[in-house]
Design a protein around this motif. Sequence first.
Motif, PDB file in Angstrom:
ATOM      1  N   ASP A 197       9.440 -11.578   4.540  1.00  0.00           N
ATOM      2  CA  ASP A 197       8.573 -12.764   4.492  1.00  0.00           C
ATOM      3  C   ASP A 197       7.260 -12.445   3.790  1.00  0.00           C
ATOM      4  O   ASP A 197       6.778 -13.208   2.961  1.00  0.00           O
ATOM      5  CB  ASP A 197       8.265 -13.259   5.914  1.00  0.00           C
ATOM      6  N   MET A 198       6.661 -11.297   4.142  1.00  0.00           N
ATOM      7  CA  MET A 198       5.352 -10.961   3.571  1.00  0.00           C
ATOM      8  C   MET A 198       5.478 -10.535   2.114  1.00  0.00           C
ATOM      9  O   MET A 198       4.626 -10.853   1.283  1.00  0.00           O
ATOM     10  CB  MET A 198       4.705  -9.853   4.417  1.00  0.00           C
ATOM     11  N   LEU A 199       6.569  -9.848   1.791  1.00  0.00           N
ATOM     12  CA  LEU A 199       6.768  -9.393   0.411  1.00  0.00           C
ATOM     13  C   LEU A 199       6.824 -10.572  -0.558  1.00  0.00           C
ATOM     14  O   LEU A 199       6.457 -10.447  -1.730  1.00  0.00           O
ATOM     15  CB  LEU A 199       8.052  -8.560   0.331  1.00  0.00           C
ATOM     16  N   LEU A 218       3.890   5.225   2.625  1.00  0.00           N
ATOM     17  CA  LEU A 218       3.572   5.287   1.196  1.00  0.00           C
ATOM     18  C   LEU A 218       2.233   4.622   0.922  1.00  0.00           C
ATOM     19  O   LEU A 218       1.496   5.035   0.029  1.00  0.00           O
ATOM     20  CB  LEU A 218       4.686   4.618   0.384  1.00  0.00           C
ATOM     21  N   MET A 219       1.898   3.585   1.687  1.00  0.00           N
ATOM     22  CA  MET A 219       0.590   2.944   1.511  1.00  0.00           C
ATOM     23  C   MET A 219      -0.526   3.931   1.832  1.00  0.00           C
ATOM     24  O   MET A 219      -1.499   4.069   1.075  1.00  0.00           O
ATOM     25  CB  MET A 219       0.501   1.698   2.406  1.00  0.00           C
ATOM     26  N   GLU A 220      -0.406   4.639   2.956  1.00  0.00           N
ATOM     27  CA  GLU A 220      -1.448   5.603   3.333  1.00  0.00           C
ATOM     28  C   GLU A 220      -1.568   6.706   2.285  1.00  0.00           C
ATOM     29  O   GLU A 220      -2.671   7.138   1.937  1.00  0.00           O
ATOM     30  CB  GLU A 220      -1.123   6.205   4.705  1.00  0.00           C
ATOM     31  N   GLU A 274      -3.515  -1.451  -2.233  1.00  0.00           N
ATOM     32  CA  GLU A 274      -4.738  -1.605  -1.447  1.00  0.00           C
ATOM     33  C   GLU A 274      -4.533  -1.441   0.052  1.00  0.00           C
ATOM     34  O   GLU A 274      -5.363  -0.880   0.734  1.00  0.00           O
ATOM     35  CB  GLU A 274      -5.323  -3.003  -1.673  1.00  0.00           C
ATOM     36  N   GLY A 275      -3.465  -2.029   0.573  1.00  0.00           N
ATOM     37  CA  GLY A 275      -3.248  -1.958   2.018  1.00  0.00           C
ATOM     38  C   GLY A 275      -4.349  -2.637   2.807  1.00  0.00           C
ATOM     39  O   GLY A 275      -4.846  -2.099   3.796  1.00  0.00           O
ATOM     40  N   VAL A 276      -4.706  -3.839   2.376  1.00  0.00           N
ATOM     41  CA  VAL A 276      -5.850  -4.545   2.969  1.00  0.00           C
ATOM     42  C   VAL A 276      -5.720  -4.719   4.479  1.00  0.00           C
ATOM     43  O   VAL A 276      -6.689  -4.581   5.216  1.00  0.00           O
ATOM     44  CB  VAL A 276      -6.029  -5.922   2.274  1.00  0.00           C
ATOM     45  N   CYS A 277      -4.520  -5.001   4.961  1.00  0.00           N
ATOM     46  CA  CYS A 277      -4.384  -5.295   6.397  1.00  0.00           C
ATOM     47  C   CYS A 277      -4.131  -4.034   7.213  1.00  0.00           C
ATOM     48  O   CYS A 277      -3.932  -4.106   8.425  1.00  0.00           O
ATOM     49  CB  CYS A 277      -3.285  -6.322   6.635  1.00  0.00           C
ATOM     50  N   GLY A 278      -4.146  -2.884   6.572  1.00  0.00           N
ATOM     51  CA  GLY A 278      -3.986  -1.642   7.313  1.00  0.00           C
ATOM     52  C   GLY A 278      -2.568  -1.402   7.802  1.00  0.00           C
ATOM     53  O   GLY A 278      -2.358  -0.655   8.753  1.00  0.00           O
ATOM     54  N   GLY A 279      -1.606  -2.040   7.174  1.00  0.00           N
ATOM     55  CA  GLY A 279      -0.211  -1.781   7.542  1.00  0.00           C
ATOM     56  C   GLY A 279       0.321  -2.703   8.616  1.00  0.00           C
ATOM     57  O   GLY A 279       1.320  -2.395   9.261  1.00  0.00           O
ATOM     58  N   ASN A 280      -0.325  -3.848   8.804  1.00  0.00           N
ATOM     59  CA  ASN A 280       0.088  -4.765   9.869  1.00  0.00           C
ATOM     60  C   ASN A 280       0.954  -5.922   9.388  1.00  0.00           C
ATOM     61  O   ASN A 280       1.097  -6.920  10.096  1.00  0.00           O
ATOM     62  CB  ASN A 280      -1.160  -5.315  10.571  1.00  0.00           C
ATOM     63  N   LEU A 281       1.498  -5.789   8.184  1.00  0.00           N
ATOM     64  CA  LEU A 281       2.361  -6.840   7.631  1.00  0.00           C
ATOM     65  C   LEU A 281       1.645  -8.178   7.533  1.00  0.00           C
ATOM     66  O   LEU A 281       2.224  -9.229   7.813  1.00  0.00           O
ATOM     67  CB  LEU A 281       3.641  -6.987   8.472  1.00  0.00           C
ATOM     68  N   GLU A 282       0.374  -8.125   7.164  1.00  0.00           N
ATOM     69  CA  GLU A 282      -0.389  -9.364   7.024  1.00  0.00           C
ATOM     70  C   GLU A 282      -0.955  -9.540   5.622  1.00  0.00           C
ATOM     71  O   GLU A 282      -1.842 -10.364   5.406  1.00  0.00           O
ATOM     72  CB  GLU A 282      -1.520  -9.397   8.060  1.00  0.00           C
ATOM     73  N   CYS A 283      -0.510  -8.703   4.699  1.00  0.00           N
ATOM     74  CA  CYS A 283      -0.915  -8.891   3.312  1.00  0.00           C
ATOM     75  C   CYS A 283       0.275  -8.405   2.487  1.00  0.00           C
ATOM     76  O   CYS A 283       1.263  -7.988   3.037  1.00  0.00           O
ATOM     77  CB  CYS A 283      -2.171  -8.084   2.979  1.00  0.00           C
ATOM     78  N   ALA A 284       0.177  -8.482   1.193  1.00  0.00           N
ATOM     79  CA  ALA A 284       1.261  -7.899   0.389  1.00  0.00           C
ATOM     80  C   ALA A 284       0.640  -6.956  -0.629  1.00  0.00           C
ATOM     81  O   ALA A 284       1.200  -6.723  -1.692  1.00  0.00           O
ATOM     82  CB  ALA A 284       2.066  -8.997  -0.283  1.00  0.00           C
ATOM     83  N   THR A 285      -0.512  -6.407  -0.277  1.00  0.00           N
ATOM     84  CA  THR A 285      -1.254  -5.594  -1.244  1.00  0.00           C
ATOM     85  C   THR A 285      -0.830  -4.131  -1.229  1.00  0.00           C
ATOM     86  O   THR A 285      -1.492  -3.297  -1.832  1.00  0.00           O
ATOM     87  CB  THR A 285      -2.766  -5.679  -0.980  1.00  0.00           C
ATOM     88  N   CYS A 286       0.252  -3.834  -0.531  1.00  0.00           N
ATOM     89  CA  CYS A 286       0.767  -2.460  -0.531  1.00  0.00           C
ATOM     90  C   CYS A 286       2.103  -2.410  -1.273  1.00  0.00           C
ATOM     91  O   CYS A 286       2.876  -1.475  -1.102  1.00  0.00           O
ATOM     92  CB  CYS A 286       0.934  -1.969   0.902  1.00  0.00           C
ATOM     93  N   HIS A 287       2.339  -3.431  -2.094  1.00  0.00           N
ATOM     94  CA  HIS A 287       3.610  -3.543  -2.816  1.00  0.00           C
ATOM     95  C   HIS A 287       3.839  -2.329  -3.725  1.00  0.00           C
ATOM     96  O   HIS A 287       2.970  -1.959  -4.507  1.00  0.00           O
ATOM     97  CB  HIS A 287       3.573  -4.843  -3.639  1.00  0.00           C
ATOM     98  N   ARG A 297       9.233  -3.060  -2.304  1.00  0.00           N
ATOM     99  CA  ARG A 297       9.051  -2.901  -0.860  1.00  0.00           C
ATOM    100  C   ARG A 297       7.561  -2.911  -0.558  1.00  0.00           C
ATOM    101  O   ARG A 297       6.731  -2.723  -1.456  1.00  0.00           O
ATOM    102  CB  ARG A 297       9.645  -1.562  -0.371  1.00  0.00           C
ATOM    103  N   LEU A 298       7.237  -3.111   0.708  1.00  0.00           N
ATOM    104  CA  LEU A 298       5.850  -2.965   1.138  1.00  0.00           C
ATOM    105  C   LEU A 298       5.643  -1.505   1.529  1.00  0.00           C
ATOM    106  O   LEU A 298       6.343  -0.977   2.403  1.00  0.00           O
ATOM    107  CB  LEU A 298       5.549  -3.896   2.312  1.00  0.00           C
ATOM    108  N   GLY A 299       4.678  -0.868   0.875  1.00  0.00           N
ATOM    109  CA  GLY A 299       4.480   0.571   1.056  1.00  0.00           C
ATOM    110  C   GLY A 299       4.120   0.968   2.472  1.00  0.00           C
ATOM    111  O   GLY A 299       4.377   2.101   2.887  1.00  0.00           O
ATOM    112  N   CYS A 300       3.547   0.031   3.229  1.00  0.00           N
ATOM    113  CA  CYS A 300       3.168   0.385   4.605  1.00  0.00           C
ATOM    114  C   CYS A 300       4.381   0.484   5.511  1.00  0.00           C
ATOM    115  O   CYS A 300       4.288   0.989   6.626  1.00  0.00           O
ATOM    116  CB  CYS A 300       2.161  -0.614   5.161  1.00  0.00           C
ATOM    117  N   GLN A 301       5.521  -0.015   5.029  1.00  0.00           N
ATOM    118  CA  GLN A 301       6.719  -0.025   5.868  1.00  0.00           C
ATOM    119  C   GLN A 301       7.664   1.130   5.540  1.00  0.00           C
ATOM    120  O   GLN A 301       8.709   1.272   6.157  1.00  0.00           O
ATOM    121  CB  GLN A 301       7.462  -1.360   5.700  1.00  0.00           C
TER     122      GLN A 301
HETATM  123  S1  FES Z   1      -0.743  -3.039   4.091  1.00  0.00           S
HETATM  124 FE1  FES Z   1      -0.665  -5.163   4.456  1.00  0.00          FE
HETATM  125  S2  FES Z   1       1.459  -5.562   4.485  1.00  0.00           S
HETATM  126 FE2  FES Z   1       1.352  -3.474   3.999  1.00  0.00          FE
END
Ligand code: FES
Length: 272
Positions: free
Chosen positions: A232-234, A160-162, A179-192, A246-250
């Motif tokens: 944890d990241m959410l 969903l983030m992509e 935004e998906g700043v970390c590119g889907g690596n579970l290192e940000c929460a900007t794909c909420h 949810r985190l959209g990258c997941q």
């Molecule tokens: S894009 Fe960073 S946690 Fe989803």
Amino acid sequence: SDKSQETHLYVCTHAARDCRCGETGGAVFRALLAEVAGRKREDVKVREISHVGGHVWAGNVLSYPVGDWYGKITPADVPKLLDAVLSRTIWGEKWRGRGFLAPAEQAALLASAPSQPRPLAPLPARAKQDTSDRAYNVPLTFELWDGRRVRTQASLGESLMELCRALAEEGERAFDAVEGVCGGNLECATCHVYLLPPGVPLPSSPPPLGAAGGGEIEEAPPVPAMSEAEEDMLAYGIGVREGLSRLGCQIRVTRELGEWCERGGRVGVPRF
Ligand code: FES
């Protein structure tokens, strides 16, 4: 003072996208102000700025006119950081790079740094995506913060983030909220995003986690349970709503998700 001799330090304290910069950045900002005042360095100006990119590196500090970017700075690091900045050297362990220099020039500079150079770990490579069935179009429904509903075709397997990033690039700016700043690596929460079952409204002014209304949610979205890492990241997300966020990258696009949207489910996009 002679402005051409001034040093400017900018600390990211932006808290509206991911609270790490707001919390860590604020503490670093205050520590820098105190350190500069203690050294009576009127030629050093410390300012707050917002959103330089890289929440995962909070506290982020930018130094000008040299153009060095530092990350993972804590209040305890401030004296050492200031020593490096004022001596026009770099502190390799916390250095993110220098603007205006090509990558090879930055690598050479890091190698010659007086402290033991240890660059920040690069982001891990993204998990390989199964693209075997990407041609299949899945109809999905988004609900935007202003109440509009957007029907779109998604590719099976994309996150969903992509999808939100692609829709933003196509010109629907409301999707910039994802935004998906970390590119889907579970290192940000900007794909909420919110997964809104039929009849459940988009939280316009989301209460804090744990304050969601009671009652069992009908037609729960057909998505995998949240992993511990996602949970944890959410927690760093803004406007998180228990049971909906949810985190959209997941979340991958599946036929079942498309069918759920046909029955009235929507993917809610938070307000930027
Ligand atoms: S894009 Fe960073 S946690 Fe989803």
